[in-house]
Design an enzyme around this catalytic site. Structure first.
Site, PDB file in Angstrom:
ATOM      1  N   ASP A 309       0.852  -1.185   0.000  1.00 35.64           N
ATOM      2  CA  ASP A 309       0.000   0.000   0.000  1.00 35.64           C
ATOM      3  C   ASP A 309       0.880   1.224   0.000  1.00 35.64           C
ATOM      4  O   ASP A 309       1.876   1.261   0.708  1.00 35.64           O
ATOM      5  CB  ASP A 309      -0.875   0.005   1.256  1.00 35.64           C
ATOM      6  N   ASP A 346      -4.748  24.961  12.309  1.00 40.29           N
ATOM      7  CA  ASP A 346      -5.037  23.733  11.553  1.00 40.29           C
ATOM      8  C   ASP A 346      -4.142  22.621  12.098  1.00 40.29           C
ATOM      9  O   ASP A 346      -2.932  22.624  11.856  1.00 40.29           O
ATOM     10  CB  ASP A 346      -4.727  24.029  10.075  1.00 40.29           C
ATOM     11  N   ASP A 524     -10.314  -5.455   1.970  1.00 46.32           N
ATOM     12  CA  ASP A 524      -9.078  -6.127   1.577  1.00 46.32           C
ATOM     13  C   ASP A 524      -9.196  -7.642   1.697  1.00 46.32           C
ATOM     14  O   ASP A 524      -8.345  -8.374   1.183  1.00 46.32           O
ATOM     15  CB  ASP A 524      -7.919  -5.682   2.482  1.00 46.32           C
TER      16      ASP A 524
END
Lengths: 684, 568
Positions: A309, A346, A524
């Site tokens: 991944d 943020d 998955d």
């Protein structure tokens, strides 16, 4: 090994004194014929030891001038050979068990609050069955593996994962799985137990490292067959030697024939084979990975295709600001300043990375947000931007199209240079964030996927070792291609979804390749089930864990690389010790054959190339060497042959030199040394 | 003299390779149904044979069907040969009126020729009628060689095919081997031999008066045609008792040379064909390299031992030390050593000298060659499939060291293959050792031994090695025509042949079922020089370790004793 690997070996169990003592005891317990028969090669040695002992008893009773002391020594060393092999296995088991016990300890005394209807009952955790529901509150230990059905709690899973940060567990699909032995830190949850006692994967793991439940893996079976075959061949060679000797008018005593047989059959590898297998499982465990079977670990060595991944494995989980690209007429520092202001509140990793970049580039520091009268506008899915309002300023940052709309709404324009920058960044695999102050577009922040340190080198090594790496990502093909090129993977699958992932695996398998992957989501599961080696993240869903054949307790997808190395190391260690064992026979022949027949044919002294002192000392030296080499190689069997990610041909040349040529030469030297010692001690 | 002889030996190997390479490529074409120049003539014959025998040569077989058909076919061949021998007295083409063959000898001979062993417990000219020689023995010479090729082809298909049960059709393999390879080559070679003076007739034996005035009976017969296939098919069963030391079988230096070439021609050609058929010529070259390495070593030792000879002979000054006794004077040491190495490396068993008379060390090499499984070129087909068994073992032992499940040509070598490969090595070894061990401790076994001491042990060991290894050469010095030896060695031949063929077919079947893993940098390469060395090493270690104790008591002790001045 990489840094990563080192970190995971910290919880290592050394060869403590207790472990050794327990293994010595186990070595005797394992003399039980029912245990011995599992290892045919050592079983033959054990039978030889029994027969030799019987001969001694007969001779001692009958008196006469038979070499009782010599036979006694042979018998003693044969017994030791068996015990040494048992010891090797016991040490490997002991180490694995110690490791697993550490994990299990927390479970043994746990009491659970079982919920039956509305009533609550305190029961030992071990009594909980599949389907039972238990209440777990702050300070309680999780009574077993299960799923959260109600409530929310922070859980300390460090006992299982080694990761100290607490995790949230709640009934949502991603966060509902809990593991026995972890501890709830705050709040409460109701857990439905999903495994019967003795089936949770801690128990599973413990079972795997304990010899009794361990099943032989396919390659181990094949190797055992070869060893049995060699044993039978040598049994024939030795058994037929008696008639040939009779014809040659010489007599070879049965203990001497047994000594010859034991020296010739592959006892070194035979004695260490199961220890090697257990140690392989153990090494996987040390990396906090639970393998569901030894077969999976072995298959990892064969893997030649890795599906990785992108996020979390190849790149750090988050994108980072790497560059400010101001609009024409705007200074870079001005852009940085605005960008920093807009990101102060943020706390996403991207936002923090902007603050960090501004600090690094222009020493723009944290500032007193209340003093400057800032009002922060948080990110919303609706506006797709965030920002800050200051007196006289309206700073916004966000996706290009969102900002464009915003700026146009304020009567500003989007310059072609900015558009060009935005496109360029996207093409390079990055994410452009546009910063604007009211109608003024200040410029673009380049957010980039950061490839984890050392990954590129790692992939190059993999390629060298013949392993193909494939990056799997949901990104569009353009972005994916750019990151793939930067990371140095061999191939990529862009816009990945469960279907095309599964198809990719099938295609590779149809070409005869073995595929390994990691996965965490329920989606998955089909791909995990299809892959040859599938490592499920412990943080993943139950479905993913059931589909995989290993679970990584640290949920660190990079570990797949180490798992492959461990698998390879396991096979290499077997091959190396088999080669060594077979090569050893040459020297042993030169020790024993002349010794046996020298009485009948004095000419055979020429074959005594080691110039061993006496026939009896020669035979004894070979037997002693044969026994001691097992003990000497235990550390190698447990540690495994050093793995280097180099081409198969290079690995082969190296191992042939060490274990093949070494196996031919080493015994000549040591048998001679043992012979000298025996003679010096007056033992023969 | 040594330099000249070395040159001769080197040129021999050169000629074999130069002829074998094109033959190999031709054979690869034949067995993959590619076009060859003989097709216009042979294809109609092939179709006719299939139609007459009512077989469907296109129907693929799985390994069990293949093995069953092969066993039944050989069973018929065995019975036919056995009956022909028993009944030859009643049958035509028997000008000498030879009686039916004694049953145990007939059993032994039938087993021997059917298994490509060609051990001869009889003297050809004094036992077998022309009909037996032609319709019995020669037929089996062809068939046993063709069966060997068929088994090899099945194994190659196992290696090259993917995910299938089918390993080919036995009748197809058998027919093509005969029509395209064995028969044309034999015809050509027969004509060559006859042109050189090897006899080819069915007349009665001639009685002539020698120069000294004595009467001598000269045996006649269709020798040339049988010698051709005897050499080409690695059969080795001589028409005459003296085998290729007999001038009617081997009349000139040229025939000596080409009979020698013929021994290794097809086995070496098949190695080339193998490389071609698996799609990587280097796979063939590597096997060839390992074979040549073992061949050169064996030849070197034998030649040196024979050349050095027996110091005791030198001591009495009647002759050079070089051991000439038991050798055809026409052939000399080099050709004898060459022939001995070639005939035992291959499973030929034809001889031009008596291995019994070699120096012990010189005799050890031929014996060990047989015991290693005759994988140095080996029997037609049998040598290469035996070699491939060792390849599987080498790949398995050594291949593990690269950290992957061992694979050969992309096929994983797993427990079934290991089990069968071990059986294929174990069965002949067990046959040899147990047979010899039985013989040396029974009166029936020891009484036919003509020489005492270690030499006698060598003789017995050689006999059982020759039988179990399907070689057929004899050490002589042992009266092998007693029922004890005919029955025991006969059984040894059957076990040694089919105890290898069946496991090999089982491996073929299992390999065919597998997927092929593509080669990469992580793959253990079997087409490198290193692998050739490893292969030779594994063969030597496994083979030598198995037989070293027995050899130590036989030839090794004898050689040492000879050097010290004692002979047996």
């Amino acid at each position: 090994m990489s840094q990563d690997a080192h970190r995971h070996t910290t919880r290592k169990t050394g060869l403590g004194r207790d472990l050794i003592l327990a293994a010595v005891k186990d070595a005797f317990v394992k003399l039980d014929p029912r245990v011995q028969i599992r290892n045919p090669v050592m079983f033959v040695v054990a039978v030889g030891a029994v027969l030799t002992t019987l001969f001694i008893i007969r001779d001692a009773a009958g008196g006469g001038n038979r070499p009782v002391f010599f036979n006694f020594q042979i018998a003693a060393w044969l017994w030791l050979t068996v015990l040494f092999a048992n010891f090797a296995e016991a040490v490997a088991e002991g180490r694995g068990r110690a490791q697993a016990d550490q994990l299990r300890k927390s479970r043994t005394e746990t009491m659970a609050k079982q919920l039956i209807g509305d009533k609550q009952r305190i029961v030992p955790a071990a009594d909980l069955r599949k389907g039972d529901v238990a209440l777990v509150e702050a300070g309680d230990t999780m009574p077993g593996d299960g799923q959260v059905i109600e409530g929310i709690a922070s859980v300390d899973e460090s006992a299982v994962t080694g990761e100290s940060a607490p995790v949230i567990r709640e009934p949502s699909e991603e966060r509902r799985d809990v593991v026995g032995g972890t501890r709830v830190l705050s709040d409460w949850i109701k857990v439905r137990i999903t495994t019967d006692p003795g089936e949770s994967f801690l128990d599973h793991m413990i079972g795997l490292v304990e010899g009794a439940k361990r099943q032989k893996t396919p390659n181990e079976i094949a190797l055992t067959i070869l060893l049995v075959g060699l044993t039978i061949i040598f049994l024939l060679a030795v058994v037929t030697l008696e008639p040939f000797a009779m014809y040659s008018k010489t007599v070879v005593s049965v203990p001497v024939l047994i000594a010859l047989l034991v020296c010739l059959i592959p006892t070194t590898i035979g004695g260490l084979l199961s220890a090697i297998g257990i140690a392989g499982m153990d090494r996987v465990l040390k990396h906090n990975v639970v393998a569901m079977s030894g077969r999976a670990v072995e298959a990892a060595g064969d893997v030649d295709t890795l599906l990785l991944d992108k996020t979390g494995t190849i790149t750090l989980g988050n994108r980072m600001a790497t560059e400010f690209r101001p609009s024409p007429g705007v200074g870079e520092e001005e852009l940085a300043d605005a960008a920093q202001l807009s990101s102060l509140a943020d706390d996403t990793p991207e936002g923090r990375s902007i603050v960090v970049l501004a600090k690094n580039r222009f020493q723009i520091r944290e500032r007193d947000i209340h003093g400057i009268g800032a009002a922060f506008i948080p990110f919303s899915a609706h506006t797709r931007m965030s920002g800050v309002d200051l007196p006289g300023r309206e700073i916004r940052k966000g996706a290009a199209d969102a900002i464009e709309e915003y700026v146009k709404g304020k009567g500003g324009t989007f310059s072609p240079e900015v558009t060009a920058d935005v496109e360029k960044i996207a093409k390079q695999g990055g994410t452009p964030l546009v910063v604007a102050d009211a109608h003024n577009v200040l410029g673009v922040i380049y957010l980039k996927d950061i490839i984890k340190g050392g990954m590129k080198e790692r992939f190059a090594q993999m390629r060298e070792a013949g392993i193909k790496t494939i990056m799997v990502t949901g990104d569009n093909p353009l972005t994916a291609a750019a990151i793939a090129a930067e990371a140095g993977v061999d191939d990529f699958l862009a816009e990945a979804n469960p279907e095309n992932k599964l198809e990719l695996i099938r295609n590779y398998q149809a070409d005869g390749r073995l595929v390994a992957m990691t996965g965490d989501g329920t989606n998955d599961a089909p791909a995990l089930a299809q892959a040859d080696v599938a490592v499920a993240m412990h943080s993943g869903t139950q479905a993913a864990k059931e589909a995989g054949n290993m679970v990584d307790l640290d949920s660190n997808p990079t570990k797949l690389l180490e798992i492959v190395e461990i698998g390879k190391q396991l096979l290499m260690t077997r091959g190396a010790l088999t080669t060594f064992s077979v090569a050893n026979d040459v020297a042993k022949y030169f020790a024993i054959i002349p010794a046996i027949f020298i009485a009948a044919y004095p000419q055979l002294a020429v074959l005594n190339v080691m110039r061993l002192a006496r026939p009896q000392s020669a035979i004894l030296s070979a037997v002693i060497f044969n026994a001691l080499i097992i003990i000497a190689l235990v550390p190698l069997a447990l540690r495994g042959v050093a793995y280097r990610p180099i081409s198969a041909d290079a690995v082969l040349r190296r191992n042939i030199l060490i274990y093949g040529a070494g196996g031919l030469i080493v015994p000549f030297i040591f048998i001679k040394l043992i012979d000298l010692s025996i003679v010096a001690l007056g033992l023969a | 003299m040594v330099a000249g002889e070395t040159l001769r030996m080197a040129s021999y190997v050169g000629v074999v390779l130069v002829l074998a390479a094109p033959l190999g490529i031709y054979m690869a074409r034949v067995f993959t149904r590619d076009k060859t120049f003989l097709d216009p003539v042979l294809c109609p014959i092939e179709r006719l044979i299939y139609r007459l025998c009512a077989v469907d040569a296109d129907k693929e077989m799985n390994w069990k069907e293949y093995a069953l058909v092969l066993l039944i076919f050989n069973g018929f061949g065995f019975v036919a040969l056995f009956l022909i021998q028993l009944l030859q007295g009643l049958l035509p083409l028997n000008p000498q009126n030879l009686a039916g063959v004694e049953p145990t000898v007939a059993f032994n001979t039938a087993a021997s020729f059917m298994t490509n062993t060609n051990w001869q417990a009889y003297g050809g000219e004094s036992t077998m009628s022309y009909l037996t020689q032609m319709a019995g023995l020669t037929v089996q010479n062809f068939l046993s060689a063709a069966v060997g090729i068929a088994v090899l082809l099945a194994l190659i298909r196992g290696l090259t095919r993917k995910t299938t049960d089918e390993i080919g059709n036995f009748w197809f393999d058998l027919t093509r081997s005969l029509l395209w390879v064995l028969i044309p080559l034999s015809v050509a070679f027969t004509i060559f031999l006859a042109s050189q003076g090897a006899i080819q007739n069915v007349g009665a034996y001639k009685t002539v008066t020698t120069l000294e005035g004595a009467k001598q009976t000269i045996a006649m017969g269709p020798a040339a045609s049988q010698v051709a296939i005897k050499m080409l098919g690695t059969n080795g069963g001589g028409f005459f008792n003296a085998n290729s030391a007999h001038p009617f079988e081997n009349p000139t230096p040229l025939t000596t040379f080409f009979e020698l070439v013929a021994i290794l021609l097809i086995p070496a050609g098949l190695v080339f064909a193998y490389g071609k058929m698996v799609g990587d010529l280097r796979q063939g070259y590597v096997i060839l390299g390992a074979m040549l390495l073992l061949f050169a070593t064996g030849l070197g030792v034998t030649y040196a031992a024979e050349h050095y000879g027996n110091p005791q002979i030198a001591a009495v000054h009647v002759a050079q030390p070089t051991a000439m006794e038991g050798k055809e004077v026409r052939c000399g040491v080099a050709d004898s050593a060459l022939w001995a190495t070639a005939t035992t490396g291959a499973s030929s068993g034809s001889v031009n000298s008596m291995h019994d008379s070699f120096t012990p060390l010189g005799g050890l090499v031929p014996m060990l060659s047989i015991q290693l499984g005759e994988v140095v070129f080996g029997g037609v087909g049998a040598g290469l499939y035996g070699m491939l068994v060792f390849v599987f073992l080498t790949v398995f032992i050594v291949g593990l060291m690269v950290g992957r499940t061992p694979e050969y040509l992309g096929k994983k070598i797993e427990s079934w293959e290991v089990k069968m490969a071990v059986l294929a090595v174990l069965i002949p070894s067990a046959t040899i050792l147990l047979g010899a061990a039985t013989a040396v401790i029974t009166r029936a076994g020891t009484s036919p031994i003509l020489n005492p001491g270690p030499h006698g042990l060598s003789e017995v060991l050689y006999a059982f090695s020759s039988a179990g290894g399907n070689n057929g050469s004899a050490f002589a010095g042992l009266n092998a025509a007693t029922p004890f030896y005919t029955i025991l060695t006969g059984l040894g031949m059957l076990i040694g042949r089919f105890g290898v063929i069946v496991p090999v077919l089982a491996i073929a079947g299992s390999l065919a079922k597998k997927k092929a893993v593509p080669a990469g940098p992580g793959t253990f390469h079997t087409n490198s020089g290193l692998f050739a060395g490893l292969l030779a090493g594994v063969i030597l270690i496994i083979g030598a370790l198995t037989f070293f104790p027995a050899l130590a008591l036989g030839p090794i002790v004898e050689q040492l004793a000879m050097m010290a001045g004692t002979s047996f």
